[in-house]
Design a protein around this motif. Structure first.
Motif, PDB file in Angstrom:
ATOM      1  N   GLN A 110       0.860  -1.338   0.064  1.00  0.00           N
ATOM      2  CA  GLN A 110      -0.065  -0.089   0.142  1.00  0.00           C
ATOM      3  C   GLN A 110       1.084   1.275   0.125  1.00  0.00           C
ATOM      4  O   GLN A 110       0.270   2.532  -0.207  1.00  0.00           O
ATOM      5  N   ASP A 111       2.252   1.281   0.298  1.00  0.00           N
ATOM      6  CA  ASP A 111       2.962   2.462   0.279  1.00  0.00           C
ATOM      7  C   ASP A 111       4.199   2.406  -0.260  1.00  0.00           C
ATOM      8  O   ASP A 111       4.317   1.677  -1.459  1.00  0.00           O
ATOM      9  N   ILE A 112       5.332   2.404   0.339  1.00  0.00           N
ATOM     10  CA  ILE A 112       6.627   2.472  -0.325  1.00  0.00           C
ATOM     11  C   ILE A 112       7.204   1.286  -0.052  1.00  0.00           C
ATOM     12  O   ILE A 112       7.324   0.577   0.943  1.00  0.00           O
ATOM     13  N   ALA A 113       8.014   0.488  -1.249  1.00  0.00           N
ATOM     14  CA  ALA A 113       8.519  -0.581  -0.953  1.00  0.00           C
ATOM     15  C   ALA A 113       9.741  -0.444   0.009  1.00  0.00           C
ATOM     16  O   ALA A 113      10.623   0.649  -0.220  1.00  0.00           O
ATOM     17  N   THR A 146       4.229  -6.360  -9.368  1.00  0.00           N
ATOM     18  CA  THR A 146       3.801  -5.522  -8.106  1.00  0.00           C
ATOM     19  C   THR A 146       2.966  -4.547  -8.558  1.00  0.00           C
ATOM     20  O   THR A 146       2.661  -4.079  -9.467  1.00  0.00           O
ATOM     21  N   LYS A 147       1.942  -4.414  -7.414  1.00  0.00           N
ATOM     22  CA  LYS A 147       0.776  -3.436  -7.427  1.00  0.00           C
ATOM     23  C   LYS A 147       0.717  -2.560  -6.253  1.00  0.00           C
ATOM     24  O   LYS A 147       0.706  -3.247  -4.896  1.00  0.00           O
ATOM     25  N   ARG A 148       0.602  -1.552  -6.343  1.00  0.00           N
ATOM     26  CA  ARG A 148       0.427  -0.679  -5.232  1.00  0.00           C
ATOM     27  C   ARG A 148      -1.004  -0.421  -4.816  1.00  0.00           C
ATOM     28  O   ARG A 148      -1.815   0.086  -5.851  1.00  0.00           O
ATOM     29  N   ALA A 149      -1.561  -1.038  -3.813  1.00  0.00           N
ATOM     30  CA  ALA A 149      -2.932  -1.057  -3.293  1.00  0.00           C
ATOM     31  C   ALA A 149      -2.903  -1.382  -1.974  1.00  0.00           C
ATOM     32  O   ALA A 149      -1.970  -2.128  -1.335  1.00  0.00           O
ATOM     33  N   THR A 150      -4.165  -1.177  -1.307  1.00  0.00           N
ATOM     34  CA  THR A 150      -4.526  -1.645   0.005  1.00  0.00           C
ATOM     35  C   THR A 150      -5.239  -2.889  -0.023  1.00  0.00           C
ATOM     36  O   THR A 150      -6.206  -2.879  -0.453  1.00  0.00           O
ATOM     37  N   VAL A 151      -4.987  -3.910   0.747  1.00  0.00           N
ATOM     38  CA  VAL A 151      -5.766  -4.875   0.706  1.00  0.00           C
ATOM     39  C   VAL A 151      -6.694  -4.856   2.164  1.00  0.00           C
ATOM     40  O   VAL A 151      -6.265  -4.336   3.169  1.00  0.00           O
ATOM     41  N   SER A 152      -7.883  -5.105   1.601  1.00  0.00           N
ATOM     42  CA  SER A 152      -8.824  -5.001   2.825  1.00  0.00           C
ATOM     43  C   SER A 152      -9.331  -6.243   3.320  1.00  0.00           C
ATOM     44  O   SER A 152      -9.919  -6.155   4.645  1.00  0.00           O
ATOM     45  N   ALA A 153      -9.031  -7.332   2.918  1.00  0.00           N
ATOM     46  CA  ALA A 153      -9.713  -8.548   3.447  1.00  0.00           C
ATOM     47  C   ALA A 153      -8.891  -9.732   2.872  1.00  0.00           C
ATOM     48  O   ALA A 153      -8.385  -9.781   1.608  1.00  0.00           O
ATOM     49  N   ILE A 154      -8.806 -10.897   3.395  1.00  0.00           N
ATOM     50  CA  ILE A 154      -7.991 -12.023   2.835  1.00  0.00           C
ATOM     51  C   ILE A 154      -9.233 -13.268   2.844  1.00  0.00           C
ATOM     52  O   ILE A 154      -9.880 -13.484   4.035  1.00  0.00           O
ATOM     53  N   GLU A 155      -9.522 -13.945   1.735  1.00  0.00           N
ATOM     54  CA  GLU A 155     -10.530 -14.957   1.846  1.00  0.00           C
ATOM     55  C   GLU A 155      -9.760 -16.073   1.493  1.00  0.00           C
ATOM     56  O   GLU A 155      -8.462 -16.136   0.897  1.00  0.00           O
ATOM     57  N   ASP A 156     -10.642 -17.252   1.114  1.00  0.00           N
ATOM     58  CA  ASP A 156      -9.676 -18.508   0.858  1.00  0.00           C
ATOM     59  C   ASP A 156      -9.199 -18.246  -0.614  1.00  0.00           C
ATOM     60  O   ASP A 156      -9.802 -17.928  -1.543  1.00  0.00           O
ATOM     61  N   HIS A 157      -7.851 -18.575  -0.631  1.00  0.00           N
ATOM     62  CA  HIS A 157      -7.253 -18.331  -1.969  1.00  0.00           C
ATOM     63  C   HIS A 157      -7.382 -16.850  -2.725  1.00  0.00           C
ATOM     64  O   HIS A 157      -7.173 -16.870  -3.848  1.00  0.00           O
ATOM     65  N   THR A 158      -7.896 -16.002  -2.034  1.00  0.00           N
ATOM     66  CA  THR A 158      -8.173 -14.714  -2.747  1.00  0.00           C
ATOM     67  C   THR A 158      -7.773 -13.440  -1.647  1.00  0.00           C
ATOM     68  O   THR A 158      -7.886 -13.632  -0.492  1.00  0.00           O
ATOM     69  N   VAL A 159      -7.112 -12.489  -2.347  1.00  0.00           N
ATOM     70  CA  VAL A 159      -7.192 -11.089  -1.813  1.00  0.00           C
ATOM     71  C   VAL A 159      -8.084 -10.197  -2.241  1.00  0.00           C
ATOM     72  O   VAL A 159      -8.327  -9.975  -3.492  1.00  0.00           O
ATOM     73  N   LEU A 212      -9.294  -6.130  -2.579  1.00  0.00           N
ATOM     74  CA  LEU A 212      -8.600  -4.943  -2.291  1.00  0.00           C
ATOM     75  C   LEU A 212      -9.643  -3.653  -2.037  1.00  0.00           C
ATOM     76  O   LEU A 212     -10.623  -3.949  -1.942  1.00  0.00           O
ATOM     77  N   SER A 213      -9.085  -2.631  -1.500  1.00  0.00           N
ATOM     78  CA  SER A 213     -10.002  -1.427  -1.166  1.00  0.00           C
ATOM     79  C   SER A 213     -10.872  -1.183  -1.929  1.00  0.00           C
ATOM     80  O   SER A 213     -12.054  -0.539  -1.743  1.00  0.00           O
ATOM     81  N   ASP A 214     -10.502  -1.175  -3.259  1.00  0.00           N
ATOM     82  CA  ASP A 214     -11.537  -0.911  -4.299  1.00  0.00           C
ATOM     83  C   ASP A 214     -12.610  -1.885  -4.758  1.00  0.00           C
ATOM     84  O   ASP A 214     -13.402  -1.949  -5.640  1.00  0.00           O
ATOM     85  N   GLY A 215     -12.443  -3.002  -3.867  1.00  0.00           N
ATOM     86  CA  GLY A 215     -13.692  -4.024  -4.034  1.00  0.00           C
ATOM     87  C   GLY A 215     -12.967  -5.121  -4.934  1.00  0.00           C
ATOM     88  O   GLY A 215     -13.684  -6.332  -5.296  1.00  0.00           O
ATOM     89  N   THR A 216     -11.994  -4.961  -5.770  1.00  0.00           N
ATOM     90  CA  THR A 216     -11.252  -5.984  -6.725  1.00  0.00           C
ATOM     91  C   THR A 216     -10.959  -7.170  -6.048  1.00  0.00           C
ATOM     92  O   THR A 216     -10.506  -6.864  -4.887  1.00  0.00           O
TER      93      THR A 216
END
Length: 389
Positions: A55-58, A186-199, A201-205
């Motif tokens: 979500q921020d700087i590497a 690499t992708k700059r984004a915020t993870v909002s939840a972790i599900e089974d085999h799934t991430v 993101l805050s934009d809903g993707t």
């Protein structure tokens, strides 16, 4: 020791690239600090298709805020095995190009204030020597010959010659770039939840992968509150340039008493000569707070304690102070391995103050488990499931 999650150093101005799709990957790594970057490097080296989400700087967060020490710790057998293994991996990584990592093989002197601590130093020397690590007991005369800034009246110390230090954001970038040359995205984004085999993101993707690796330090507990991770706040300070003020990393043997405490506020003497000529000063530990503000009382307590070991330190000019949070587990060992909370989820988190030191070994143990390889050291002591047996 000093690994803290806080604001990135101004030199760490390279961010994760924006806009890469996370498609057709076998592994998604959450977090591009030193541990996440090391995992991406180790997994891509094994031919896996990897994506890293940050979500921020590497190399920001805990990686930029910590002391950057590479130190073998022996509070217990598992800590010794992991830190010794990782320090050997660091030496291989640095090789003959130390400048790339701002690496210094300065060694650590564990300073003994009295005879009781000298006995602890001798026990430590025996343990480390039995594992092939180069140690030297120091009489008071030998201690002051190496570090004349130390106060008079100390009982001696232990020099651990193989320890060193790096500037972690640089190494993080090196590891991440190496992984990217193998195809890691690499992708700059915020993870909002972790599900089974799934991430999610805050934009809903939503992005799916066979394996999800959570390497987000204290942020790991925000995504999975059930994890046994507690933030430990710490303060650090860095001075102007005073080349030669000290030559080794200096740590009081009393540090061991506070390093893995599970409650209470404490400070410990930990001084480090940076390759820039600056002196990095630590350390402190606080619980039951998530306020990142520098607390003058705690900072002064830490600085006064450091000056009690090196009196001339009080005359040096401090340029910057900051705070951050270590991700601590109840037993002081990291969580490395599969997590039953979600299908396909793996953990590489909870390293407390040893995340820089143990990052490379963490990545090898994680990748080894994922690929069902024989690992160089047993991974059982670090499995997340140990807290659910």
């Amino acid at each position: 020791m000093g690994q803290l999650a806080g604001a990135a150093d101004p030199r760490s101005n390279r961010s994760i690239r924006v806009g890469h799709p996370v498609n057709n990957t076998e592994v998604i790594v959450i977090g591009a600090g030193i541990v996440g970057a090391a995992c991406a490097d180790a997994l891509s080296e094994r031919g896996l298709r990897v994506a890293v989400i940050e979500q921020d700087i590497a190399g920001g967060g805990a990686t930029a805020a910590g002391m950057g020490h590479l130190v073998v710790m022996d509070d217990n057998a598992a800590e010794l095995a992991l830190s010794a293994y990782s320090v050997s991996l660091w030496k291989d990584l640095v090789g003959d190009r130390p400048q790339r990592h701002e690496y210094s093989g300065c060694g650590t002197i564990w300073v003994a204030a009295d005879e009781e601590e000298m006995q602890a130093a001798m026990a430590k020397a025996q343990t480390l020597s039995a594992h092939g690590l180069l140690c030297e007991m120091l009489t008071p005369a030998a201690l002051y010959a190496r570090e004349p800034q130390l106060r008079a009246g100390l009982a001696g110390g232990l020099l651990v010659k193989g320890d060193g230090l790096v500037y972690p954001p640089k190494t993080t970038r090196i590891l991440l770039d190496r992984a990217m040359r193998r195809g890691t995205i690499t992708k700059r984004a915020t993870v909002s939840a972790i599900e089974d085999h799934t991430v999610v993101l805050s934009d809903g993707t939503r992005h799916q992968a066979q394996h999800i690796v959570l390497a987000a330090g204290t942020g790991s507990a925000k995504l999975l509150p059930e994890l046994p991770i507690q933030p430990k706040k710490g303060h650090l300070a860095i001075t102007d340039r005073y080349p030669g003020f000290v030559k080794h990393q200096l740590v009081e043997l009393g540090y061991i008493k506070s390093a893995h405490a599970s409650s209470g506020d404490s400070v410990a003497f930990n001084l480090q000569p940076r390759p820039t000529g600056q002196i990095l000063i630590g350390s402190s530990r606080q619980f039951d707070t998530i306020d990142p503000a520098v607390e003058p009382a705690m900072l002064q307590r830490m600085l006064r304690h450091a000056a009690s070991f090196t009196p001339q330190l009080a005359q040096l000019n401090v340029l910057r102070t900051w705070t951050g949070f270590r991700a601590a587990t109840p037993d002081g060992l990291p969580l490395i391995g599969p997590c039953n909370a979600r299908r396909g989820l793996w953990l590489a988190t909870g390293h407390e103050g040893l995340g820089i030191t143990t990052s490379l070994a963490t990545a090898q143990l994680l990748a080894g488990q994922m690929q069902k390889e024989t690992t160089r050291i047993p991974f059982a002591p670090y499995l997340p499931g140990r807290f659910h047996d």
